[in-house]
Design a protein around this motif. Sequence first.
Motif, PDB file in Angstrom:
ATOM      1  N   CYS A   4      43.070  30.058  49.570  1.00  0.00           N
ATOM      2  CA  CYS A   4      42.783  31.068  48.547  1.00  0.00           C
ATOM      3  C   CYS A   4      43.169  32.468  49.022  1.00  0.00           C
ATOM      4  O   CYS A   4      43.677  33.285  48.241  1.00  0.00           O
ATOM      5  N   ALA A   5      42.943  32.744  50.301  1.00  0.00           N
ATOM      6  CA  ALA A   5      43.307  34.048  50.850  1.00  0.00           C
ATOM      7  C   ALA A   5      44.820  34.246  50.840  1.00  0.00           C
ATOM      8  O   ALA A   5      45.315  35.354  50.616  1.00  0.00           O
ATOM      9  N   TYR A   6      45.557  33.167  51.075  1.00  0.00           N
ATOM     10  CA  TYR A   6      47.018  33.257  51.046  1.00  0.00           C
ATOM     11  C   TYR A   6      47.491  33.743  49.670  1.00  0.00           C
ATOM     12  O   TYR A   6      48.362  34.615  49.573  1.00  0.00           O
ATOM     13  N   VAL A   7      46.928  33.179  48.618  1.00  0.00           N
ATOM     14  CA  VAL A   7      47.331  33.574  47.269  1.00  0.00           C
ATOM     15  C   VAL A   7      47.027  35.053  47.035  1.00  0.00           C
ATOM     16  O   VAL A   7      47.846  35.793  46.484  1.00  0.00           O
ATOM     17  N   GLY A   8      45.854  35.501  47.472  1.00  0.00           N
ATOM     18  CA  GLY A   8      45.496  36.898  47.278  1.00  0.00           C
ATOM     19  C   GLY A   8      46.427  37.847  48.007  1.00  0.00           C
ATOM     20  O   GLY A   8      46.862  38.868  47.456  1.00  0.00           O
ATOM     21  N   ALA A   9      46.770  37.517  49.264  1.00  0.00           N
ATOM     22  CA  ALA A   9      47.645  38.393  50.047  1.00  0.00           C
ATOM     23  C   ALA A   9      49.076  38.356  49.534  1.00  0.00           C
ATOM     24  O   ALA A   9      49.770  39.379  49.515  1.00  0.00           O
ATOM     25  N   ALA A  10      49.535  37.179  49.121  1.00  0.00           N
ATOM     26  CA  ALA A  10      50.917  37.043  48.659  1.00  0.00           C
ATOM     27  C   ALA A  10      51.152  37.748  47.331  1.00  0.00           C
ATOM     28  O   ALA A  10      52.230  38.310  47.093  1.00  0.00           O
ATOM     29  N   THR A  11      50.143  37.734  46.459  1.00  0.00           N
ATOM     30  CA  THR A  11      50.299  38.383  45.153  1.00  0.00           C
ATOM     31  C   THR A  11      49.789  39.818  45.157  1.00  0.00           C
ATOM     32  O   THR A  11      50.242  40.639  44.349  1.00  0.00           O
ATOM     33  N   GLY A  12      48.843  40.120  46.027  1.00  0.00           N
ATOM     34  CA  GLY A  12      48.216  41.445  46.028  1.00  0.00           C
ATOM     35  C   GLY A  12      47.246  41.638  44.885  1.00  0.00           C
ATOM     36  O   GLY A  12      46.793  42.753  44.624  1.00  0.00           O
ATOM     37  N   LEU A  13      46.876  40.549  44.187  1.00  0.00           N
ATOM     38  CA  LEU A  13      46.034  40.635  42.983  1.00  0.00           C
ATOM     39  C   LEU A  13      44.601  40.213  43.275  1.00  0.00           C
ATOM     40  O   LEU A  13      44.342  39.405  44.166  1.00  0.00           O
ATOM     41  N   SER A  14      43.675  40.748  42.480  1.00  0.00           N
ATOM     42  CA  SER A  14      42.280  40.321  42.563  1.00  0.00           C
ATOM     43  C   SER A  14      42.147  38.921  41.961  1.00  0.00           C
ATOM     44  O   SER A  14      43.046  38.426  41.262  1.00  0.00           O
ATOM     45  N   THR A  15      41.007  38.284  42.228  1.00  0.00           N
ATOM     46  CA  THR A  15      40.767  36.940  41.701  1.00  0.00           C
ATOM     47  C   THR A  15      40.840  36.916  40.178  1.00  0.00           C
ATOM     48  O   THR A  15      41.418  36.001  39.580  1.00  0.00           O
ATOM     49  N   ALA A  16      40.254  37.906  39.549  1.00  0.00           N
ATOM     50  CA  ALA A  16      40.247  37.950  38.085  1.00  0.00           C
ATOM     51  C   ALA A  16      41.650  38.158  37.534  1.00  0.00           C
ATOM     52  O   ALA A  16      42.011  37.582  36.490  1.00  0.00           O
ATOM     53  N   MET A  17      42.477  38.966  38.196  1.00  0.00           N
ATOM     54  CA  MET A  17      43.854  39.151  37.746  1.00  0.00           C
ATOM     55  C   MET A  17      44.666  37.874  37.944  1.00  0.00           C
ATOM     56  O   MET A  17      45.568  37.565  37.160  1.00  0.00           O
ATOM     57  N   ILE A  18      44.354  37.126  38.985  1.00  0.00           N
ATOM     58  CA  ILE A  18      44.999  35.829  39.197  1.00  0.00           C
ATOM     59  C   ILE A  18      44.643  34.881  38.058  1.00  0.00           C
ATOM     60  O   ILE A  18      45.489  34.113  37.574  1.00  0.00           O
ATOM     61  N   SER A  19      43.389  34.929  37.601  1.00  0.00           N
ATOM     62  CA  SER A  19      42.985  34.059  36.490  1.00  0.00           C
ATOM     63  C   SER A  19      43.798  34.359  35.241  1.00  0.00           C
ATOM     64  O   SER A  19      44.088  33.466  34.441  1.00  0.00           O
ATOM     65  N   ARG A  20      44.203  35.601  35.058  1.00  0.00           N
ATOM     66  CA  ARG A  20      45.041  35.978  33.916  1.00  0.00           C
ATOM     67  C   ARG A  20      46.410  35.313  34.027  1.00  0.00           C
ATOM     68  O   ARG A  20      46.962  34.821  33.030  1.00  0.00           O
ATOM     69  N   ALA A  21      46.959  35.298  35.238  1.00  0.00           N
ATOM     70  CA  ALA A  21      48.258  34.656  35.440  1.00  0.00           C
ATOM     71  C   ALA A  21      48.181  33.147  35.216  1.00  0.00           C
ATOM     72  O   ALA A  21      49.128  32.529  34.728  1.00  0.00           O
ATOM     73  N   VAL A  22      47.049  32.551  35.549  1.00  0.00           N
ATOM     74  CA  VAL A  22      46.897  31.099  35.458  1.00  0.00           C
ATOM     75  C   VAL A  22      46.497  30.647  34.058  1.00  0.00           C
ATOM     76  O   VAL A  22      47.044  29.676  33.520  1.00  0.00           O
ATOM     77  N   PHE A  23      45.551  31.346  33.438  1.00  0.00           N
ATOM     78  CA  PHE A  23      44.983  30.897  32.167  1.00  0.00           C
ATOM     79  C   PHE A  23      45.480  31.671  30.957  1.00  0.00           C
ATOM     80  O   PHE A  23      45.118  31.355  29.826  1.00  0.00           O
TER      81      PHE A  23
END
Length: 452
Positions: free
Chosen positions: A69-88
């Motif tokens: 999970c940390a890898y995804v955050g560092a690679a994208t530079g996005l918060s968890t909630a912003m990642i949820s926008r990309a996914v959902f």
Amino acid sequence: MDSTDYEHGTVPADQRKSWISIAAVWIAIGIDLSGAFLGIALASGMAFWPAILATVTGSLLLGLLAMACAYVGAATGLSTAMISRAVFGKIGGAVLALALAISLLGWFAVQAGFFGSNAQIAFTELTGLELPVQLFTAIGGVLMVLTALWGYRSISRLSTLAVPLLLILLVVGVIVAFAMHGASGLDAPVVATITFGGAVSLVMGIFILGVVSAPDMARWAKTPKQAMAAGFVGFFFGNSIIIVVAILLARVMNQSELMTIYFALGLGVIAVVVLILAQWTTNTTNIYSAALSFASINGRLNRRTLTIIGGALGIVIAVAGAADFFVPFILAIGVVIAPYGGVYLAAYLTGRRSPRWSAGATVPTVDGWAIAAWAVGILVALATTNPADGLGFGWFSLTTISALDGLVVGFVVYLALLPMRRRELPEHVESAADPATSAAAGPAADPEEARA
């Protein structure tokens, strides 16, 4: 002090931090009074060595999951909630961000309740006066909200101060306890009321929300590899240390309150300062991540304003007695939130070169396939949770750890649905700025790949 936390975009490269400082934040989060509460519960509901093994197993799994999970955050530079926008998608991501925010707000309230309870014990021991626990809960909640207002930088500074003091206190407490009472209490018989799988689920559940929301901190790492190192060290050691120490002290001292134990050891005054500091660092990050999640729903929402509003609401819930529902709450978090971690890991693994991981990218309104994978993960977690351990039906068993079941199934189902998803929702190639993310900055690509 700079209060910009890039809640609507990516963290710029020149603002990234070393893995040690990020690991310190996670260790400080892990060493808290809820971990002590869980350790004491395990000590009274299981034999000593199975309780220790369950703690190590659950923490090891958390550490490994945190790396991903940390890898995804560092690679994208996005918060968890912003990642949820990309996914959902826009609306789907807003729903998930709302679920995350509510979970974090509830966890903030539970932790503030623990703070109030232990602060009341300490105050009574030191002064002989008894004041309402609600007063201490409210004061602690206000301190935590004030720290969260300043964002990640303030949290990092507080954690750097707290971690060495916490580790020293825990080690000294164990040494003094064994010197005073010996080790005979470790083998004292207990009535087994917690299964091994249930114990591992509890150990994971207490920090699984932290794992899933790891991108909130990991996005500050200089590289994905550093984020992974911070994730493993922070979650494995941060989660296990306090639980193991609490199990040891509860067994040796035959007590059920950590603050009471430290006063019995003659370390009460030191414990008051250090354990209150521990709870302060932990709960500050909960309200910080809750505000980030709320802010991601709309670009016009301000993180600091939301921190104040959410903090006030969380304090009210805490004063009302949220800590009384500690165990059911962490089990519910494991059931509902853990599968989301599996879904976004699968989404990033299979489509990390997609422009949707940029904060300003166009995304579908709703990604129904991703939501379906999340829903199936939740259903499986419910089906595999023993009703005796918490929220669930106990219909069958997979890994015996319901939170892990939900995460793994969410991951697998997303992969299984991928062909159908791609036919219906082809990847968007445009990256026009979206109103909800107009503050975006920086590429979504893996920084190490960019250098290759």
